[in-house]
Write a protein that holds these residues in place. Structure first.
Motif, PDB file in Angstrom:
ATOM      1  N   GLN A 134       0.828  -1.206   0.000  1.00  0.00           N
ATOM      2  CA  GLN A 134       0.000   0.000   0.000  1.00  0.00           C
ATOM      3  C   GLN A 134       0.867   1.262   0.000  1.00  0.00           C
ATOM      4  OE1 GLN A 134      -2.921   0.347   3.201  1.00  0.00           O
ATOM      5  NE2 GLN A 134      -4.135  -1.197   2.121  1.00  0.00           N
ATOM      6  N   ILE A 135       1.900   1.229   0.809  1.00  0.00           N
ATOM      7  CA  ILE A 135       2.820   2.373   0.868  1.00  0.00           C
ATOM      8  C   ILE A 135       3.461   2.590  -0.502  1.00  0.00           C
ATOM      9  CG2 ILE A 135       5.027   3.218   1.801  1.00  0.00           C
ATOM     10  CD1 ILE A 135       4.322   1.813   4.436  1.00  0.00           C
ATOM     11  N   LEU A 136       4.017   1.525  -1.071  1.00  0.00           N
ATOM     12  CA  LEU A 136       4.803   1.671  -2.300  1.00  0.00           C
ATOM     13  C   LEU A 136       3.939   2.044  -3.497  1.00  0.00           C
ATOM     14  CD1 LEU A 136       7.265  -1.306  -1.792  1.00  0.00           C
ATOM     15  CD2 LEU A 136       7.663   1.121  -1.361  1.00  0.00           C
ATOM     16  N   ARG A 137       2.653   1.719  -3.429  1.00  0.00           N
ATOM     17  CA  ARG A 137       1.767   2.051  -4.554  1.00  0.00           C
ATOM     18  C   ARG A 137       1.187   3.452  -4.421  1.00  0.00           C
ATOM     19  NH1 ARG A 137      -1.440  -2.909  -3.842  1.00  0.00           N
ATOM     20  NH2 ARG A 137      -0.306  -4.610  -4.845  1.00  0.00           N
ATOM     21  N   SER A 138       1.326   4.063  -3.250  1.00  0.00           N
ATOM     22  CA  SER A 138       0.631   5.336  -3.019  1.00  0.00           C
ATOM     23  C   SER A 138       1.311   6.485  -3.757  1.00  0.00           C
ATOM     24  CB  SER A 138       0.590   5.642  -1.514  1.00  0.00           C
ATOM     25  OG  SER A 138       1.888   5.968  -1.053  1.00  0.00           O
ATOM     26  N   GLU A 139       0.520   7.453  -4.137  1.00  0.00           N
ATOM     27  CA  GLU A 139       1.037   8.651  -4.790  1.00  0.00           C
ATOM     28  C   GLU A 139       1.962   9.403  -3.847  1.00  0.00           C
ATOM     29  OE1 GLU A 139       1.076   9.802  -7.937  1.00  0.00           O
ATOM     30  OE2 GLU A 139       0.183   7.824  -8.270  1.00  0.00           O
ATOM     31  N   ASN A 140       1.577   9.454  -2.577  1.00  0.00           N
ATOM     32  CA  ASN A 140       2.399  10.170  -1.596  1.00  0.00           C
ATOM     33  C   ASN A 140       3.819   9.630  -1.571  1.00  0.00           C
ATOM     34  OD1 ASN A 140      -0.002  11.367  -1.053  1.00  0.00           O
ATOM     35  ND2 ASN A 140       0.105  11.120   1.174  1.00  0.00           N
ATOM     36  N   TYR A 141       3.925   8.316  -1.593  1.00  0.00           N
ATOM     37  CA  TYR A 141       5.269   7.717  -1.583  1.00  0.00           C
ATOM     38  C   TYR A 141       6.037   8.101  -2.841  1.00  0.00           C
ATOM     39  CZ  TYR A 141       8.971   4.410  -2.487  1.00  0.00           C
ATOM     40  OH  TYR A 141      10.174   3.865  -2.830  1.00  0.00           O
ATOM     41  N   LYS A 142       5.369   8.032  -3.951  1.00  0.00           N
ATOM     42  CA  LYS A 142       6.062   8.286  -5.222  1.00  0.00           C
ATOM     43  C   LYS A 142       6.605   9.703  -5.315  1.00  0.00           C
ATOM     44  CE  LYS A 142       3.468   4.682  -7.543  1.00  0.00           C
ATOM     45  NZ  LYS A 142       2.182   4.393  -8.205  1.00  0.00           N
ATOM     46  N   ASN A 143       6.007  10.603  -4.543  1.00  0.00           N
ATOM     47  CA  ASN A 143       6.463  11.995  -4.576  1.00  0.00           C
ATOM     48  C   ASN A 143       7.642  12.288  -3.646  1.00  0.00           C
ATOM     49  OD1 ASN A 143       4.589  12.807  -6.506  1.00  0.00           O
ATOM     50  ND2 ASN A 143       2.999  13.138  -4.949  1.00  0.00           N
ATOM     51  N   LEU A 144       8.007  11.323  -2.820  1.00  0.00           N
ATOM     52  CA  LEU A 144       9.091  11.579  -1.865  1.00  0.00           C
ATOM     53  C   LEU A 144      10.436  11.586  -2.590  1.00  0.00           C
ATOM     54  CD1 LEU A 144       7.962   9.292   1.110  1.00  0.00           C
ATOM     55  CD2 LEU A 144       7.361  11.675   0.650  1.00  0.00           C
ATOM     56  N   GLN A 145      11.224  12.594  -2.292  1.00  0.00           N
ATOM     57  CA  GLN A 145      12.501  12.738  -3.002  1.00  0.00           C
ATOM     58  C   GLN A 145      13.713  12.644  -2.099  1.00  0.00           C
ATOM     59  OE1 GLN A 145      11.847  16.480  -5.024  1.00  0.00           O
ATOM     60  NE2 GLN A 145      11.202  15.382  -6.881  1.00  0.00           N
ATOM     61  N   ASN A 146      13.512  12.676  -0.795  1.00  0.00           N
ATOM     62  CA  ASN A 146      14.647  12.704   0.117  1.00  0.00           C
ATOM     63  C   ASN A 146      14.766  11.455   0.992  1.00  0.00           C
ATOM     64  OD1 ASN A 146      13.958  15.590  -0.670  1.00  0.00           O
ATOM     65  ND2 ASN A 146      15.964  15.841   0.269  1.00  0.00           N
ATOM     66  N   VAL A 147      14.060  10.400   0.586  1.00  0.00           N
ATOM     67  CA  VAL A 147      14.274   9.096   1.210  1.00  0.00           C
ATOM     68  C   VAL A 147      14.592   8.094   0.117  1.00  0.00           C
ATOM     69  CG1 VAL A 147      12.846   9.371   3.275  1.00  0.00           C
ATOM     70  CG2 VAL A 147      11.792   8.597   1.145  1.00  0.00           C
ATOM     71  N   ARG A 148      15.395   7.115   0.477  1.00  0.00           N
ATOM     72  CA  ARG A 148      15.749   6.069  -0.477  1.00  0.00           C
ATOM     73  C   ARG A 148      15.575   4.726   0.226  1.00  0.00           C
ATOM     74  NH1 ARG A 148      21.638   5.605  -3.327  1.00  0.00           N
ATOM     75  NH2 ARG A 148      22.248   5.097  -1.222  1.00  0.00           N
ATOM     76  N   ILE A 149      14.647   3.923  -0.258  1.00  0.00           N
ATOM     77  CA  ILE A 149      14.425   2.618   0.365  1.00  0.00           C
ATOM     78  C   ILE A 149      15.442   1.626  -0.186  1.00  0.00           C
ATOM     79  CG2 ILE A 149      12.798   0.720   0.692  1.00  0.00           C
ATOM     80  CD1 ILE A 149      10.573   2.717   0.794  1.00  0.00           C
ATOM     81  N   CYS A 150      16.286   1.116   0.705  1.00  0.00           N
ATOM     82  CA  CYS A 150      17.420   0.278   0.301  1.00  0.00           C
ATOM     83  C   CYS A 150      17.200  -1.201   0.560  1.00  0.00           C
ATOM     84  CB  CYS A 150      18.673   0.716   1.039  1.00  0.00           C
ATOM     85  SG  CYS A 150      19.156   2.394   0.634  1.00  0.00           S
ATOM     86  N   GLY A 151      16.035  -1.551   1.105  1.00  0.00           N
ATOM     87  CA  GLY A 151      15.792  -2.965   1.362  1.00  0.00           C
ATOM     88  C   GLY A 151      14.838  -3.175   2.512  1.00  0.00           C
ATOM     89  N   VAL A 152      14.998  -4.318   3.177  1.00  0.00           N
ATOM     90  CA  VAL A 152      14.041  -4.738   4.208  1.00  0.00           C
ATOM     91  C   VAL A 152      14.776  -5.106   5.496  1.00  0.00           C
ATOM     92  CG1 VAL A 152      12.419  -5.586   2.465  1.00  0.00           C
ATOM     93  CG2 VAL A 152      14.091  -7.174   3.462  1.00  0.00           C
ATOM     94  N   MET A 153      14.034  -5.071   6.587  1.00  0.00           N
ATOM     95  CA  MET A 153      14.582  -5.446   7.890  1.00  0.00           C
ATOM     96  C   MET A 153      13.556  -6.293   8.633  1.00  0.00           C
ATOM     97  SD  MET A 153      14.220  -4.578  11.379  1.00  0.00           S
ATOM     98  CE  MET A 153      14.970  -3.631  12.699  1.00  0.00           C
ATOM     99  N   GLY A 154      14.042  -7.211   9.452  1.00  0.00           N
ATOM    100  CA  GLY A 154      13.120  -7.995  10.268  1.00  0.00           C
ATOM    101  C   GLY A 154      13.824  -8.622  11.456  1.00  0.00           C
ATOM    102  N   MET A 155      13.022  -8.968  12.447  1.00  0.00           N
ATOM    103  CA  MET A 155      13.522  -9.674  13.634  1.00  0.00           C
ATOM    104  C   MET A 155      12.811 -11.010  13.739  1.00  0.00           C
ATOM    105  SD  MET A 155      13.411  -6.582  16.381  1.00  0.00           S
ATOM    106  CE  MET A 155      14.249  -7.291  17.796  1.00  0.00           C
ATOM    107  N   ALA A 156      13.603 -12.059  13.880  1.00  0.00           N
ATOM    108  CA  ALA A 156      12.999 -13.388  14.049  1.00  0.00           C
ATOM    109  C   ALA A 156      12.502 -13.544  15.486  1.00  0.00           C
ATOM    110  CB  ALA A 156      14.031 -14.461  13.719  1.00  0.00           C
ATOM    111  N   SER A 157      11.714 -14.569  15.707  1.00  0.00           N
ATOM    112  CA  SER A 157      11.272 -14.874  17.064  1.00  0.00           C
ATOM    113  C   SER A 157      12.476 -15.110  17.969  1.00  0.00           C
ATOM    114  CB  SER A 157      10.413 -16.153  17.066  1.00  0.00           C
ATOM    115  OG  SER A 157       9.246 -15.974  16.332  1.00  0.00           O
ATOM    116  N   TYR A 158      12.326 -14.736  19.219  1.00  0.00           N
ATOM    117  CA  TYR A 158      13.367 -15.017  20.209  1.00  0.00           C
ATOM    118  C   TYR A 158      13.143 -16.453  20.664  1.00  0.00           C
ATOM    119  CZ  TYR A 158      16.494 -14.273  24.129  1.00  0.00           C
ATOM    120  OH  TYR A 158      17.544 -14.356  25.010  1.00  0.00           O
TER     121      TYR A 158
END
Ligand SMILES: *Cc1c(COP(=O)(O)O)cnc(C)c1O
Length: 227
Positions: A134-158
């Motif tokens: 939803q974020i990546l498809r939104s117009e608002n996201y497409k207009n952002l010029q000062n952020v660069r999404i470089c990948g993904v992050m996650g935490m596994a279960s402890y």
């Protein structure tokens, strides 16, 4: 603090060339960071804005790269926007918009990762697939010029259940691949999978991690009461 130096050197020696170590220094004093730095460590992770700002100011070392790895409140972005190297914990469009706005003020482009909820545990922050799309498809996201999404992050279960942890890392890797194909096909900077901590970094690397965030096996146990 020679043990910190030794731990850094031993850990770095075990990492494939393409895996970056972020040394998670939260709750540890700046002397601990200096010891790691003396062993050649440049990337440090903090999970609290205030603590990161204090350490950034006290150390005032332009070679150190600061990674924000914990949940980030929108109203605190302004304190780190001038210097933060990478924000690993982007979990809403609103946050991304605020990072963009603050980055613009400093004439910067801030590298970000989308944090996904991959653990079966209830407590961890992060997006699910649908929210991220939803974020990546939104117009608002497409207009952002000062952020660069470089990948993904996650935490596994402890958890001691290696199979479970491995499967959660596999999930994050497949999300990364799908997003790369569907949203970032022409973006060479979309290449990072930030996963793996003290207890599970070896499994994370086997499952494709490019950034591990490791604290306690470098700096020792955290004592939150002494903070
Ligand atoms: C604290 C923390 C780590 C490091 O945890 P260790 O188990 O001490 O290695 C990694 N990632 C995040 C998001 C953290 O909050």
């Amino acid at each position: 603090m020679d043990y910190i130096k030794q731990n850094i050197i031993e850990l770095q020696a075990q990492l494939p060339a393409w895996v970056k170590l972020v040394a998670v220094s939260k709750t540890h004093p700046i002397e601990a960071i200096k010891a790691a730095y003396d062993a050649g460590q440049l990337d440090f992770g903090e999970n609290k804005v205030q603590e990161m700002c204090n350490k950034h100011e006290q150390l005032s070392n332009p070679n150190i790269r600061w990674h924000l790895i914990g949940h980030l409140q929108t109203n605190k972005v302004k304190y780190i926007a001038e210097f933060v190297e990478m924000i690993h914990s982007v979990d809403s469009l609103r946050l991304l918009e605020e990072i963009d706005k603050q980055a613009k003020k400093h004439n910067r482009i801030i590298d970000c990762l989308l944090q996904f909820h991959i653990a079966t545990e209830e407590t961890k922050f992060g997006l699910d697939l649908e929210e991220a799309e939803q974020i990546l498809r939104s117009e608002n996201y497409k207009n952002l010029q000062n952020v660069r999404i470089c990948g993904v992050m996650g935490m596994a279960s402890y958890s001691d259940d290696i199979k479970l942890v491995r499967n959660e890392f596999k999930t994050l890797n497949s999300i990364f691949l799908a997003f790369k194909e569907n949203y970032f096909a022409s973006c060479p900077h979309f290449k990072e999978i930030s996963m793996g901590m003290s207890g599970d970094w070896k499994i994370a690397i086997e499952e494709g991690s490019t950034i591990i965030r490791v604290g306690s096996i470098i700096f020792g146990q955290r004592n939150y009461n002494l903070k």
